[in-house]
Design a protein around this motif. Structure first.
Motif, PDB file in Angstrom:
ATOM      1  N   ASN A  86      56.386  27.739 -14.871  1.00 43.86           N
ATOM      2  CA  ASN A  86      57.790  28.137 -14.815  1.00 43.86           C
ATOM      3  C   ASN A  86      58.230  28.178 -13.362  1.00 43.86           C
ATOM      4  OD1 ASN A  86      57.896  28.525 -17.633  1.00 43.86           O
ATOM      5  ND2 ASN A  86      57.048  30.590 -17.399  1.00 43.86           N
ATOM      6  N   ASP A  87      59.464  27.816 -13.118  1.00 44.26           N
ATOM      7  CA  ASP A  87      59.970  27.787 -11.749  1.00 44.26           C
ATOM      8  C   ASP A  87      59.950  29.159 -11.079  1.00 44.26           C
ATOM      9  OD1 ASP A  87      60.396  25.086 -11.909  1.00 44.26           O
ATOM     10  OD2 ASP A  87      62.505  25.277 -12.505  1.00 44.26           O
ATOM     11  N   ASP A  88      60.054  30.215 -11.874  1.00 43.74           N
ATOM     12  CA  ASP A  88      60.140  31.556 -11.289  1.00 43.74           C
ATOM     13  C   ASP A  88      58.786  32.260 -11.144  1.00 43.74           C
ATOM     14  OD1 ASP A  88      59.774  31.769 -14.021  1.00 43.74           O
ATOM     15  OD2 ASP A  88      61.009  33.568 -14.221  1.00 43.74           O
ATOM     16  N   GLU A  89      57.688  31.582 -11.431  1.00 41.10           N
ATOM     17  CA  GLU A  89      56.384  32.223 -11.300  1.00 41.10           C
ATOM     18  C   GLU A  89      55.621  31.686 -10.104  1.00 41.10           C
ATOM     19  OE1 GLU A  89      54.033  31.567 -14.817  1.00 41.10           O
ATOM     20  OE2 GLU A  89      54.123  29.401 -14.622  1.00 41.10           O
ATOM     21  N   GLN A  90      54.762  32.539  -9.580  1.00 43.18           N
ATOM     22  CA  GLN A  90      53.881  32.124  -8.500  1.00 43.18           C
ATOM     23  C   GLN A  90      52.511  31.847  -9.100  1.00 43.18           C
ATOM     24  OE1 GLN A  90      53.914  35.096  -5.420  1.00 43.18           O
ATOM     25  NE2 GLN A  90      55.649  34.090  -4.429  1.00 43.18           N
ATOM     26  N   CYS A 148      50.607  29.860  -4.270  1.00 39.36           N
ATOM     27  CA  CYS A 148      50.863  30.816  -3.183  1.00 39.36           C
ATOM     28  C   CYS A 148      49.575  31.116  -2.435  1.00 39.36           C
ATOM     29  CB  CYS A 148      51.520  32.080  -3.713  1.00 39.36           C
ATOM     30  SG  CYS A 148      50.543  32.992  -4.915  1.00 39.36           S
TER      31      CYS A 148
END
Length: 193
Positions: A16-20, A52
């Protein structure tokens, strides 16, 4: 699960774009050294993920020398320290000790010492080699904190063998060993370009 590392690609992951994302590789990269195209492919795909942080644990030994004598001596010291640590830790379980020695370490030892050329598939390298390799992919080593070092020392001190276990900082990573012989490294990395 994939059968061949060349089949791995970032599209197999549900991101998902919002997860690291963090990547953890425990003692696996060294098995791809003899398959350099697969190791290079894996690194390019991990770069696409842009984790990350990437945590790497690898054997801290040089089992790549083309000279038999050098490989033999390195393997002797490395596996001697490893077996000595297992003797202390598994003193009450001779069956488990023999099982670990034969099943987990018997074939790698035979391969390091007896195999030549393409048949030699076990080729561990030390952290300095990994540093040069990761730098090629734009990875920067991240310093493991003093808090991490203190936690590791506290954990080690819970065991009777604490005096034999070695934990030291090497640059920005930790080396873990037995009676002064490094056995594995733990390092953290970030992609910077």
């Amino acid at each position: 699960m994939i059968e061949d590392m060349l089949d791995f690609n970032v599209n197999l992951l549900e991101l998902n774009d919002d997860e690291q994302v963090a990547v953890y590789s425990p003692f696996r990269l060294s098995y791809l050294i003899v398959r350099s195209n697969r190791l290079e492919h894996l690194m390019r795909e991990i770069r696409k993920i842009n984790p990350c942080i990437t945590l790497i644990s690898e054997v801290e030994a040089n089992h790549t020398s083309p000279a038999f004598v050098n490989r033999f001596i390195e393997a002797l010291f490395f596996y001697g320290a490893l077996f000595d640590s297992m003797s202390d830790q598994l003193a009450d379980s001779e069956v488990n000790k023999k099982f670990a020695e034969s099943v987990f370490y018997g074939e790698p030892i035979r391969n390091i010492v007896a195999a030549e050329g393409e048949e030699r598939t076990v080729r561990h390298v030390g952290i300095d080699v990994w540093r040069a390799f990761f730098a090629r992919f734009g990875m920067l080593e991240v310093e493991l904190s003093d808090a991490c070092l203190n936690e590791a020392k506290l954990l080690i001190n819970n065991f009777d063998c604490a005096n034999s276990c070695m934990l030291r900082v090497d640059g920005k990573c930790f080396l873990v060993g037995w009676k002064g012989v490094p056995i594995f490294s733990v390092s953290a990395w970030k992609f910077v370009r």
